[in-house]
Write an enzyme that holds these catalytic residues in place. Sequence first.
Site, PDB file in Angstrom:
ATOM      1  N   LYS A 161       0.819  -1.163   0.052  1.00 52.97           N
ATOM      2  CA  LYS A 161      -0.050  -0.096   0.064  1.00 52.97           C
ATOM      3  C   LYS A 161       0.909   1.374  -0.031  1.00 52.97           C
ATOM      4  O   LYS A 161       2.124   1.301   0.471  1.00 52.97           O
ATOM      5  CB  LYS A 161      -0.951  -0.053   1.356  1.00 52.97           C
ATOM      6  CG  LYS A 161      -2.127   0.903   1.155  1.00 52.97           C
ATOM      7  CD  LYS A 161      -3.242   0.154   0.357  1.00 52.97           C
ATOM      8  CE  LYS A 161      -4.456   0.879   0.269  1.00 52.97           C
ATOM      9  NZ  LYS A 161      -5.645   0.112  -0.214  1.00 52.97           N
TER      10      LYS A 161
HETATM   11  P1  NAD Z   1     -12.673   8.439  -2.442  1.00 53.43           P
HETATM   12  O1  NAD Z   1     -11.860   9.341  -2.201  1.00 53.43           O
HETATM   13  O2  NAD Z   1     -13.267   8.384  -3.964  1.00 53.43           O
HETATM   14  O3  NAD Z   1     -13.925   8.859  -1.599  1.00 53.43           O
HETATM   15  C1  NAD Z   1     -13.895   8.999  -0.264  1.00 53.43           C
HETATM   16  C2  NAD Z   1     -15.117   9.795   0.275  1.00 53.43           C
HETATM   17  O4  NAD Z   1     -15.321   9.808   1.412  1.00 53.43           O
HETATM   18  C3  NAD Z   1     -15.406  11.344  -0.420  1.00 53.43           C
HETATM   19  O5  NAD Z   1     -16.365  11.753  -0.994  1.00 53.43           O
HETATM   20  C4  NAD Z   1     -14.910  11.948   0.888  1.00 53.43           C
HETATM   21  O6  NAD Z   1     -15.387  13.165   0.569  1.00 53.43           O
HETATM   22  C5  NAD Z   1     -15.642  11.165   1.944  1.00 53.43           C
HETATM   23  N1  NAD Z   1     -15.288  11.569   3.196  1.00 53.43           N
HETATM   24  C6  NAD Z   1     -13.735  11.791   3.667  1.00 53.43           C
HETATM   25  N2  NAD Z   1     -13.809  11.924   4.885  1.00 53.43           N
HETATM   26  C7  NAD Z   1     -14.948  11.791   5.269  1.00 53.43           C
HETATM   27  C8  NAD Z   1     -15.535  11.781   6.781  1.00 53.43           C
HETATM   28  N3  NAD Z   1     -14.597  12.233   7.702  1.00 53.43           N
HETATM   29  N4  NAD Z   1     -16.906  11.745   6.723  1.00 53.43           N
HETATM   30  C9  NAD Z   1     -17.615  11.289   5.755  1.00 53.43           C
HETATM   31  N5  NAD Z   1     -17.181  11.334   4.603  1.00 53.43           N
HETATM   32  C10 NAD Z   1     -15.893  11.442   4.129  1.00 53.43           C
HETATM   33  O7  NAD Z   1     -12.201   7.166  -1.877  1.00 53.43           O
HETATM   34  P2  NAD Z   1     -12.673   5.725  -2.449  1.00 53.43           P
HETATM   35  O8  NAD Z   1     -11.685   5.138  -3.374  1.00 53.43           O
HETATM   36  O9  NAD Z   1     -14.045   5.471  -2.712  1.00 53.43           O
HETATM   37  O10 NAD Z   1     -12.207   5.016  -1.057  1.00 53.43           O
HETATM   38  C11 NAD Z   1     -13.026   4.878   0.141  1.00 53.43           C
HETATM   39  C12 NAD Z   1     -12.632   3.732   1.150  1.00 53.43           C
HETATM   40  O11 NAD Z   1     -12.692   2.385   0.474  1.00 53.43           O
HETATM   41  C13 NAD Z   1     -11.153   3.705   1.654  1.00 53.43           C
HETATM   42  O12 NAD Z   1     -11.240   3.262   2.803  1.00 53.43           O
HETATM   43  C14 NAD Z   1     -10.515   3.001   0.654  1.00 53.43           C
HETATM   44  O13 NAD Z   1      -9.192   2.340   1.217  1.00 53.43           O
HETATM   45  C15 NAD Z   1     -11.509   1.943   0.440  1.00 53.43           C
HETATM   46  N6  NAD Z   1     -11.321   1.171  -0.883  1.00 53.43           N
HETATM   47  C16 NAD Z   1     -11.178   1.719  -2.250  1.00 53.43           C
HETATM   48  C17 NAD Z   1     -11.007   0.929  -3.230  1.00 53.43           C
HETATM   49  C18 NAD Z   1     -10.997   1.667  -4.657  1.00 53.43           C
HETATM   50  O14 NAD Z   1     -10.988   0.663  -5.562  1.00 53.43           O
HETATM   51  N7  NAD Z   1     -11.111   2.800  -4.613  1.00 53.43           N
HETATM   52  C19 NAD Z   1     -11.003  -0.610  -2.860  1.00 53.43           C
HETATM   53  C20 NAD Z   1     -10.772  -1.058  -1.856  1.00 53.43           C
HETATM   54  C21 NAD Z   1     -11.035  -0.467  -0.587  1.00 53.43           C
END
Ligand code: NAD
Length: 468
Positions: free
Chosen positions: A106
Amino acid sequence: MSQQTETFLSSVERMFDQAADLVGVSDGLRHKIKVANSTYTVRFGVRLRNRLYTFTGYRSVHSEHREPVKGGIRYSPHADQDEVEALAALMTYKCALVEAPFGGSKGALVIDPNEWEEHELERITRRFTQELAKRSLISPAQNVPAPDMGTGEREMAWMADEYKRLYPSDLNSWGCVTGKPVSKGGIRGRVEATGRGIQYALQEAFRHPTDIEFAGLSGTLAGKRIVVQGLGNVGFHASHFLSQEDDSIIVGVLERDGAVFDERGIDVQALQRHIVETGGVTGYSGYVEDSERVLTADCDIFIPAAMEGVITKDNANDIKAKIIIEAANGPITFTANEMLRDRGCLIIPDLYANAGGVTVSYFEWVKNIGHIRFGRMQRRQHESQTLKMVDAIEEMVGAKFPEKHLAKIIEGPTELDLVRSGLDDVMREGYQVISAKWHSDDRIPDLRTAAMMIALERIQDSYKSLGI
Ligand code: NAD
């Protein structure tokens, strides 16, 4: 353990220890698997806005029992070494669980992407890529990043392009990162893969009535009331598919600047447009300033899809959701997990639930090193075979094949059809094995421990076969 010391990393390690006790991993091997093999910290300068800015980045390699190692890169002002190591460890367990042939890694860049212009972010990302490339921390054979919080197709395209510039003769250079746009070597269905995987995981859970009854629910996903935290990539796609295709009702959405609550159901596409236009949920109909009220609102399913450490021992008793599916990594601390489980909440754990992303990343990497789009060789062959079959059926029954079905069945599967089919298969099978493991032994308290045990058994076998 006090809340101060219950960090993301310590929670992952306690979950690991609980599973390792049940699997019976020897002390030496247990320690070897648990710790990160290496974590690289880089501080690099970029001249922007007429001065030099120094940025800090990390790439942690948790386990190289399989290579390349795989895991996203996040852009976050709060990222630190502990967080990156916890996420890298989860990647190792996740890949083992869903049989993606990778070790875990990561990365993170300590940056708030909202503070920089697009052309500035591009320069910063390209410099970061150069630093990673110097140490083989980006390479189709050794270490393959992907998007995570704060990054997406755009950043992956910059990284792939920079890698190609550095290694123009590497035939497999497109495979150095996944989550790229389709025009830059990406695969159809990757953008929505993690959210789609959440939908498939919930569909499979609802095919297991015993598990759903554990949570005090019954029936199907239709009409179930869902609260989502974070309407980013994962949260948006999960809630969009669940509301459009499974008739679930999205009653609450939490974002950085507050929340939205509407018992009749929120149109997540409209809300997402509002966020893009105004920068947040403030001002949208049903806006609630105090997010905690929506976090603890009465609902059937809660989907944390923003960040880690959202449910702790301080608020676990206030959470009313009957099922929590961890779209984010590490949203529930170890102690909170125990408190929720003990009162009958079904927790579908991160290492399984959000594995849709790495699964489709795996397909993308295979496409890149195979240099051919999935389905390209078979589609027309499928069409001609099916037409022959249709002719034979018509001859036998003496009637024309119904036109309305013909077009659908003669078309061979597209790349997107194959990606969805592969993802659905992985998510179904993943749930089946962890649920069966959970019910196989009274000492296994929940799906998380079961999932971790299966991952550990596979990693242990892999280390043993290496002779370590
Ligand atoms: P992203 O940046 O696209 O979205 C995150 C969202 O959460 C944003 O809309 C942001 O405004 C919101 N956010 C941030 N802080 C916040 C808070 N304190 N309260 C409420 N909302 C808040 O990110 P993502 O890619 O969707 O990833 C989100 C989670 O999913 C992370 O934990 C990431 O590790 C996990 N994840 C993502 C993927 C992927 O393919 N993108 C895969 C596996 C796991």
